[in-house]
Design a protein around this motif. Structure first.
Motif, PDB file in Angstrom:
ATOM      1  N   SER A  71       0.601  -1.428  -0.209  1.00 45.03           N
ATOM      2  CA  SER A  71      -0.079  -0.214  -0.082  1.00 45.03           C
ATOM      3  C   SER A  71       0.496   1.084  -0.167  1.00 45.03           C
ATOM      4  N   GLN A  72       2.149   0.464   1.066  1.00 44.67           N
ATOM      5  CA  GLN A  72       2.713   1.543   0.856  1.00 44.67           C
ATOM      6  C   GLN A  72       3.700   2.592  -0.404  1.00 44.67           C
ATOM      7  N   ASP A  73       3.865   1.139  -1.383  1.00 46.54           N
ATOM      8  CA  ASP A  73       4.742   1.196  -2.539  1.00 46.54           C
ATOM      9  C   ASP A  73       3.605   2.170  -3.584  1.00 46.54           C
ATOM     10  N   VAL A  74       2.521   1.769  -2.854  1.00 41.76           N
ATOM     11  CA  VAL A  74       2.000   1.971  -4.658  1.00 41.76           C
ATOM     12  C   VAL A  74       0.892   3.510  -3.936  1.00 41.76           C
ATOM     13  N   GLU A  75       1.446   4.286  -3.382  1.00 46.95           N
ATOM     14  CA  GLU A  75       1.265   4.897  -2.157  1.00 46.95           C
ATOM     15  C   GLU A  75       1.951   6.309  -3.604  1.00 46.95           C
ATOM     16  N   LYS A  76       3.203   5.489  -3.010  1.00 50.31           N
ATOM     17  CA  LYS A  76       4.566   6.340  -3.575  1.00 50.31           C
ATOM     18  C   LYS A  76       5.073   6.979  -4.887  1.00 50.31           C
ATOM     19  N   ALA A  77       4.083   5.270  -6.024  1.00 49.44           N
ATOM     20  CA  ALA A  77       4.488   5.537  -7.142  1.00 49.44           C
ATOM     21  C   ALA A  77       3.033   6.103  -7.715  1.00 49.44           C
ATOM     22  N   HIS A  78       2.070   6.738  -7.150  1.00 47.11           N
ATOM     23  CA  HIS A  78       0.864   7.765  -7.824  1.00 47.11           C
ATOM     24  C   HIS A  78       1.390   8.753  -6.895  1.00 47.11           C
ATOM     25  N   LYS A  79       2.194   9.153  -5.991  1.00 48.96           N
ATOM     26  CA  LYS A  79       2.560   9.880  -5.758  1.00 48.96           C
ATOM     27  C   LYS A  79       3.892  11.018  -5.929  1.00 48.96           C
ATOM     28  N   PHE A  80       4.639  10.044  -6.933  1.00 49.34           N
ATOM     29  CA  PHE A  80       5.860  10.327  -7.177  1.00 49.34           C
ATOM     30  C   PHE A  80       6.316   9.913  -8.767  1.00 49.34           C
ATOM     31  N   ALA A  81       4.718   9.675  -9.479  1.00 51.72           N
ATOM     32  CA  ALA A  81       4.953   8.804 -10.845  1.00 51.72           C
ATOM     33  C   ALA A  81       5.603   9.720 -11.792  1.00 51.72           C
ATOM     34  N   LEU A  82       4.788  11.271 -11.131  1.00 53.02           N
ATOM     35  CA  LEU A  82       5.177  12.716 -12.717  1.00 53.02           C
ATOM     36  C   LEU A  82       6.899  12.733 -12.107  1.00 53.02           C
ATOM     37  N   ASN A  83       7.778  12.120 -11.619  1.00 47.22           N
ATOM     38  CA  ASN A  83       9.084  12.580 -10.896  1.00 47.22           C
ATOM     39  C   ASN A  83       9.742  12.974 -12.769  1.00 47.22           C
ATOM     40  N   LYS A  84      10.055  12.251 -13.370  1.00 52.37           N
ATOM     41  CA  LYS A  84      10.936  11.338 -14.094  1.00 52.37           C
ATOM     42  C   LYS A  84      10.393  12.312 -15.645  1.00 52.37           C
ATOM     43  N   PHE A  85       8.834  13.184 -15.049  1.00 56.62           N
ATOM     44  CA  PHE A  85       8.624  13.259 -16.824  1.00 56.62           C
ATOM     45  C   PHE A  85       8.364  15.523 -16.373  1.00 56.62           C
ATOM     46  N   ALA A  86       8.307  15.189 -14.291  1.00 56.64           N
ATOM     47  CA  ALA A  86       8.520  16.855 -14.006  1.00 56.64           C
ATOM     48  C   ALA A  86       9.572  17.073 -14.423  1.00 56.64           C
ATOM     49  N   ASN A  87      10.516  16.686 -14.133  1.00 61.61           N
ATOM     50  CA  ASN A  87      12.330  17.078 -14.419  1.00 61.61           C
ATOM     51  C   ASN A  87      12.791  17.282 -15.821  1.00 61.61           C
ATOM     52  N   GLU A  88      12.083  16.681 -17.243  1.00 62.85           N
ATOM     53  CA  GLU A  88      11.898  16.943 -18.368  1.00 62.85           C
ATOM     54  C   GLU A  88      11.507  17.876 -18.733  1.00 62.85           C
ATOM     55  N   LEU A  89      10.252  18.211 -18.282  1.00 61.62           N
ATOM     56  CA  LEU A  89       9.834  19.871 -18.579  1.00 61.62           C
ATOM     57  C   LEU A  89      10.604  21.189 -17.730  1.00 61.62           C
ATOM     58  N   LEU A  90      11.496  20.725 -16.523  1.00 58.63           N
ATOM     59  CA  LEU A  90      11.619  21.981 -15.976  1.00 58.63           C
ATOM     60  C   LEU A  90      12.563  22.644 -17.208  1.00 58.63           C
ATOM     61  N   PRO A  91      13.290  22.619 -18.126  1.00 64.70           N
ATOM     62  CA  PRO A  91      13.938  23.226 -18.751  1.00 64.70           C
ATOM     63  C   PRO A  91      13.070  23.458 -19.446  1.00 64.70           C
ATOM     64  N   VAL A  92      11.788  23.295 -20.087  1.00 60.86           N
ATOM     65  CA  VAL A  92      11.227  23.720 -20.400  1.00 60.86           C
ATOM     66  C   VAL A  92      11.219  25.842 -20.315  1.00 60.86           C
ATOM     67  N   VAL A  93      10.778  25.089 -18.555  1.00 59.18           N
ATOM     68  CA  VAL A  93      10.267  26.422 -17.894  1.00 59.18           C
ATOM     69  C   VAL A  93      11.867  27.374 -17.442  1.00 59.18           C
ATOM     70  N   ASP A  94      12.456  27.207 -17.759  1.00 61.15           N
ATOM     71  CA  ASP A  94      13.547  28.358 -17.404  1.00 61.15           C
ATOM     72  C   ASP A  94      13.352  28.899 -19.014  1.00 61.15           C
ATOM     73  N   ASN A  95      13.713  27.659 -20.329  1.00 54.99           N
ATOM     74  CA  ASN A  95      13.353  28.671 -21.491  1.00 54.99           C
ATOM     75  C   ASN A  95      12.719  29.881 -21.412  1.00 54.99           C
ATOM     76  N   LEU A  96      11.906  29.613 -21.404  1.00 58.38           N
ATOM     77  CA  LEU A  96      10.647  30.498 -21.056  1.00 58.38           C
ATOM     78  C   LEU A  96      11.091  31.411 -20.205  1.00 58.38           C
ATOM     79  N   GLU A  97      10.995  31.175 -19.126  1.00 60.25           N
ATOM     80  CA  GLU A  97      11.666  32.524 -17.833  1.00 60.25           C
ATOM     81  C   GLU A  97      13.058  32.909 -18.936  1.00 60.25           C
ATOM     82  N   ARG A  98      14.034  32.220 -19.310  1.00 61.00           N
ATOM     83  CA  ARG A  98      15.049  33.428 -19.978  1.00 61.00           C
ATOM     84  C   ARG A  98      14.433  33.804 -21.240  1.00 61.00           C
ATOM     85  N   ALA A  99      13.538  33.260 -22.204  1.00 60.54           N
ATOM     86  CA  ALA A  99      12.855  34.218 -22.975  1.00 60.54           C
ATOM     87  C   ALA A  99      12.187  35.291 -22.531  1.00 60.54           C
TER      88      ALA A  99
END
Length: 196
Positions: A71-99
């Motif tokens: 149950s804890q593993d499933v909860e963590k998986a749901h909570k942090f499933a976006l970890n890799k995807f979010a890390n991929e989006l952070l450079p996009v945010v950085d570039n928009l702020e630089r622009a």
């Protein structure tokens, strides 16, 4: 009946009594042996039942522990499933702020483009926020090595030692877990050796 017949009868009765008593003693001793055997079997069975009950309780506890861990593993998986995807989006945010930082906001030629980039950045930050991704913008806060990465330390008159005077790149966290530390410039105190 004569006395002799009576004596014979008494002897025969005594023999019968002795025979019955012998049979009773044999039956009693057989019964005692059987009772002892049955008591031993009963004790063995009780020990087996106690052992099996202990095994069942241990098995039940192990299943409950496994259920809790899953149950804890499933909860963590749901909570942090976006970890890799979010890390991929952070450079996009950085570039928009630089622009936005580099854009000429006063020019009529670029005003529409700046508004579009601001709307895109706002929409991106809103989507990240809904997914549990929060920006760490620590300007003016005290340096925290768990959340910030010091890129340089400089002397700034009037600034508190170890306070963050500039943010080179925002940090981000996902549901309380650090995705990326904020890259910061930290004020150093007077007489502090930064080469140490």
């Amino acid at each position: 009946m004569s006395e002799q017949d009576l004596n014979a009868q008494n002897v025969e009765n005594e023999e019968n009594v002795e025979q019955v008593e012998g049979e009773v003693e044999t039956n009693v001793s057989d019964d005692a042996a059987r009772i002892a055997e049955l008591e031993k079997e009963l004790q063995t069975t009780k020990e087996l039942v106690a052992s099996q009950q202990d095994g069942v309780l241990r098995g039940k506890a192990e299943v409950e522990n496994m259920r809790r861990r899953v149950s804890q593993d499933v909860e963590k998986a749901h909570k942090f499933a976006l970890n890799k995807f979010a890390n991929e989006l952070l450079p996009v945010v950085d570039n928009l702020e630089r622009a936005l930082g580099a854009a000429d906001k006063e020019s009529e030629h670029t005003k529409a483009m700046v508004e579009g980039v601001e709307m895109t950045l706002s929409s991106m930050m809103s989507a990240l926020d809904k997914s549990g991704v929060k920006a760490i913008d620590p300007k003016g806060e005290t340096f925290n090595p768990e959340l910030h990465q010091a890129m340089t330390m400089i002397e700034v008159p009037g600034a508190e030692p170890n306070s963050i005077i500039d943010v080179m790149q925002k940090g981000f966290e996902l549901n309380g877990r650090l995705l990326r530390p904020a890259m910061v410039v930290v004020a150093k105190g007077n007489g502090v050796d930064t080469n140490a």
